[in-house]
Motif scaffolding. Structure first.
Motif, PDB file in Angstrom:
ATOM      1  N   VAL A  66      -1.413  44.491  65.423  1.00 23.78           N
ATOM      2  CA  VAL A  66      -1.619  44.877  64.034  1.00 23.78           C
ATOM      3  C   VAL A  66      -2.637  43.924  63.426  1.00 23.78           C
ATOM      4  CG1 VAL A  66      -0.549  45.122  61.769  1.00 23.78           C
ATOM      5  CG2 VAL A  66       0.728  45.746  63.826  1.00 23.78           C
ATOM      6  N   TYR A 111       5.747  53.632  65.195  1.00 23.39           N
ATOM      7  CA  TYR A 111       6.535  53.506  63.986  1.00 23.39           C
ATOM      8  C   TYR A 111       5.865  52.404  63.171  1.00 23.39           C
ATOM      9  CZ  TYR A 111      10.435  56.241  65.942  1.00 23.39           C
ATOM     10  OH  TYR A 111      11.233  57.225  66.465  1.00 23.39           O
ATOM     11  N   TYR A 166       6.394  45.327  54.944  1.00 25.96           N
ATOM     12  CA  TYR A 166       7.399  44.423  54.405  1.00 25.96           C
ATOM     13  C   TYR A 166       6.737  43.539  53.342  1.00 25.96           C
ATOM     14  CZ  TYR A 166      10.853  45.387  58.060  1.00 25.96           C
ATOM     15  OH  TYR A 166      11.779  45.981  58.876  1.00 25.96           O
ATOM     16  N   LEU A 185      11.924  45.412  53.312  1.00 29.60           N
ATOM     17  CA  LEU A 185      11.218  46.628  53.703  1.00 29.60           C
ATOM     18  C   LEU A 185      10.755  47.386  52.471  1.00 29.60           C
ATOM     19  CD1 LEU A 185      10.402  48.567  56.035  1.00 29.60           C
ATOM     20  CD2 LEU A 185      12.600  49.728  55.653  1.00 29.60           C
ATOM     21  N   PHE A 206       7.760  57.183  60.393  1.00 31.94           N
ATOM     22  CA  PHE A 206       8.169  57.525  61.749  1.00 31.94           C
ATOM     23  C   PHE A 206       7.456  58.785  62.211  1.00 31.94           C
ATOM     24  CE2 PHE A 206      10.678  54.083  61.686  1.00 31.94           C
ATOM     25  CZ  PHE A 206      12.039  54.175  61.418  1.00 31.94           C
ATOM     26  N   PHE A 222       3.330  42.220  54.686  1.00 35.53           N
ATOM     27  CA  PHE A 222       3.170  42.299  56.139  1.00 35.53           C
ATOM     28  C   PHE A 222       3.255  43.746  56.598  1.00 35.53           C
ATOM     29  CE2 PHE A 222       3.408  37.838  57.176  1.00 35.53           C
ATOM     30  CZ  PHE A 222       4.154  37.286  56.157  1.00 35.53           C
ATOM     31  N   ARG A 230       7.232  50.285  68.782  1.00 35.42           N
ATOM     32  CA  ARG A 230       7.076  51.417  69.672  1.00 35.42           C
ATOM     33  C   ARG A 230       8.058  52.503  69.267  1.00 35.42           C
ATOM     34  NH1 ARG A 230       9.629  47.408  72.863  1.00 35.42           N
ATOM     35  NH2 ARG A 230      11.800  47.938  73.288  1.00 35.42           N
ATOM     36  N   GLY A 282      11.915  52.785  67.882  1.00 34.75           N
ATOM     37  CA  GLY A 282      12.348  52.129  66.676  1.00 34.75           C
ATOM     38  C   GLY A 282      12.124  50.658  66.551  1.00 34.75           C
ATOM     39  N   TYR A 283      13.043  50.097  65.861  1.00 32.07           N
ATOM     40  CA  TYR A 283      12.888  48.803  65.238  1.00 32.07           C
ATOM     41  C   TYR A 283      13.064  47.622  66.153  1.00 32.07           C
ATOM     42  CZ  TYR A 283      13.218  50.406  60.379  1.00 32.07           C
ATOM     43  OH  TYR A 283      13.002  50.969  59.162  1.00 32.07           O
ATOM     44  N   ASN A 284      13.569  47.835  67.325  1.00 29.35           N
ATOM     45  CA  ASN A 284      14.074  46.683  68.060  1.00 29.35           C
ATOM     46  C   ASN A 284      13.085  45.546  68.232  1.00 29.35           C
ATOM     47  OD1 ASN A 284      16.476  47.940  68.258  1.00 29.35           O
ATOM     48  ND2 ASN A 284      16.240  48.607  70.356  1.00 29.35           N
ATOM     49  N   LYS A 285      11.815  45.847  68.291  1.00 24.54           N
ATOM     50  CA  LYS A 285      10.836  44.788  68.451  1.00 24.54           C
ATOM     51  C   LYS A 285       9.639  45.122  67.578  1.00 24.54           C
ATOM     52  CE  LYS A 285       7.958  42.540  71.944  1.00 24.54           C
ATOM     53  NZ  LYS A 285       7.592  42.529  73.371  1.00 24.54           N
ATOM     54  N   LEU A 286       9.574  44.482  66.438  1.00 18.01           N
ATOM     55  CA  LEU A 286       8.463  44.684  65.527  1.00 18.01           C
ATOM     56  C   LEU A 286       7.314  43.748  65.880  1.00 18.01           C
ATOM     57  CD1 LEU A 286      10.339  44.838  62.097  1.00 18.01           C
ATOM     58  CD2 LEU A 286       9.450  46.752  63.415  1.00 18.01           C
ATOM     59  N   PHE A 313       4.142  42.188  64.049  1.00 22.89           N
ATOM     60  CA  PHE A 313       3.670  41.994  62.689  1.00 22.89           C
ATOM     61  C   PHE A 313       2.187  41.654  62.643  1.00 22.89           C
ATOM     62  CE2 PHE A 313       7.336  41.931  59.844  1.00 22.89           C
ATOM     63  CZ  PHE A 313       8.400  41.829  60.731  1.00 22.89           C
ATOM     64  N   GLY A 314       1.563  42.034  61.538  1.00 22.90           N
ATOM     65  CA  GLY A 314       0.245  41.526  61.212  1.00 22.90           C
ATOM     66  C   GLY A 314       0.365  40.130  60.621  1.00 22.90           C
ATOM     67  N   ALA A 315      -0.783  39.524  60.359  1.00 27.68           N
ATOM     68  CA  ALA A 315      -0.809  38.144  59.872  1.00 27.68           C
ATOM     69  C   ALA A 315      -0.441  38.033  58.405  1.00 27.68           C
ATOM     70  CB  ALA A 315      -2.183  37.532  60.118  1.00 27.68           C
TER      71      ALA A 315
END
Lengths: 114, 114
Positions: free
Chosen positions: A4, A32, A36, A46, A51, A90, A95, A98-102, A104-106
Motif C-alpha cells: 500500500v 479488501y 483507519y 476503522l 469488500f 492509514f 487478501r 478478510g482481515y486476518n493480516k492487514l 498498512f500504508g505509511a
C-alpha cells in the motif's frame, strides 16, 4: 506481494475545505480495502471498508472512499473538514478472505487550520 | 462501548530484558492479533491467534516472540530478550470472527529499549 502506498506524508487543509487522501495498492486479486484513523493517544479506528459491490463506500464521521480498480486506488474523501479530523490516516489492504493480516500504508498526517 | 485495553501504555526496558505486553480483548471476540509500528514506519502485522494457537505469523515474529492467552480474558505478547530494534508501538486487536470480522484495536503499548 501486497503493498500500500500513501503518497502524501503530511497534508494541511483549512477547516471547511474538502479533503482527499490518496491510497494506491498492489494486489493480484480483488483486495479488501480499509481506511483507519488514529487520533493522538488513541488506537486505530476503522473509518470504512470495501469488500465488493458498490465502489463508493460510506464510512463514519462523514468520510467516503471510492475503489477504482483501473487505477488501483482507494482514495478517502470528505466534503468539509472539521478541526477534530486532525489525525493520522492509514490505508490498508487484506487478501480476500478478510482481515486476518492487514498490510498498512505509511499513513498521512492531516493538520486542520482554523 | 466495549474496547480493547492494553497495558502498560509505555514501558522502558534495558536491552536483553524480557517484556510482557498485556491486552484484554473485547469479551466475545475469538480472534486476536498483534501489530507493531516502529517510529516513522508502517504498522506491521506480527501474529494472529485463534483457538489457543497461532494461526498466522509474519517473518518478524521470530523465536524471541511468543503469545499466550493465559486465562479467559488476557492476551499477552512476550519478548524474551529485547533488542534495540524492538522499540516500537505495539497494538493489540481482536475480532468477533475471522474473515470479514472487523478488527478493533487497542490504544497501543509503547516499548522503549535502551
Amino acid at each position: 506481494a501486497q503493498s500500500v502506498t500513501q503518497p502524501d506524508i503530511h497534508i494541511t487543509v483549512s477547516e471547511g475545505a474538502s479533503l482527499e487522501l490518496r491510497c494506491n495498492y498492489s494486489y493480484g486479486a480483488t483486495p479488501y480495502l480499509f481506511w483507519y484513523v488514529q487520533s493522538p493517544g488513541q488506537g486505530l479506528q476503522l473509518l470504512l471498508k470495501y469488500f465488493s459491490g458498490d465502489t463508493l463506500v460510506q464510512g463514519i464521521k462523514g468520510f467516503e472512499a471510492e475503489f477504482k480498480r483501473s487505477q488501483s486506488s482507494f482514495n478517502l474523501r470528505k466534503p468539509s473538514v472539521h478541526w477534530s479530523d486532525a489525525a493520522e490516516y492509514f490505508c490498508a489492504v487484506a487478501r480476500s478472505g478478510g482481515y486476518n493480516k492487514l498490510i498498512f500504508g505509511a499513513g498521512t498526517r492531516l493538520a486542520v487550520h482554523p | 462501548e466495549p474496547e480493547v485495553t492494553q497495558t502498560p501504555s509505555h514501558q522502558v526496558t534495558q536491552m536483553g530484558q524480557e517484556v510482557i505486553l498485556r491486552c484484554v480483548p473485547i469479551s466475545n471476540h475469538l480472534y486476536f492479533y498483534w501489530y507493531r509500528q516502529i517510529l516513522g514506519q508502517k504498522v506491521e502485522f506480527l501474529v494472529s491467534f485463534y483457538n489457543n494457537e497461532i494461526s498466522e505469523k509474519s517473518e518478524i515474529f521470530d523465536d524471541q516472540f511468543s503469545v499466550e492467552r493465559p486465562d479467559g480474558s488476557n492476551f499477552t505478547l512476550k519478548i524474551r530478550s529485547t533488542k534495540l530494534e524492538d522499540s516500537a508501538m505495539y497494538f493489540c486487536a481482536s475480532s468477533e470472527r475471522g474473515g470479514t470480522g472487523e478488527l478493533f484495536f487497542g490504544e497501543g503499548s509503547r516499548l522503549t529499549v535502551l
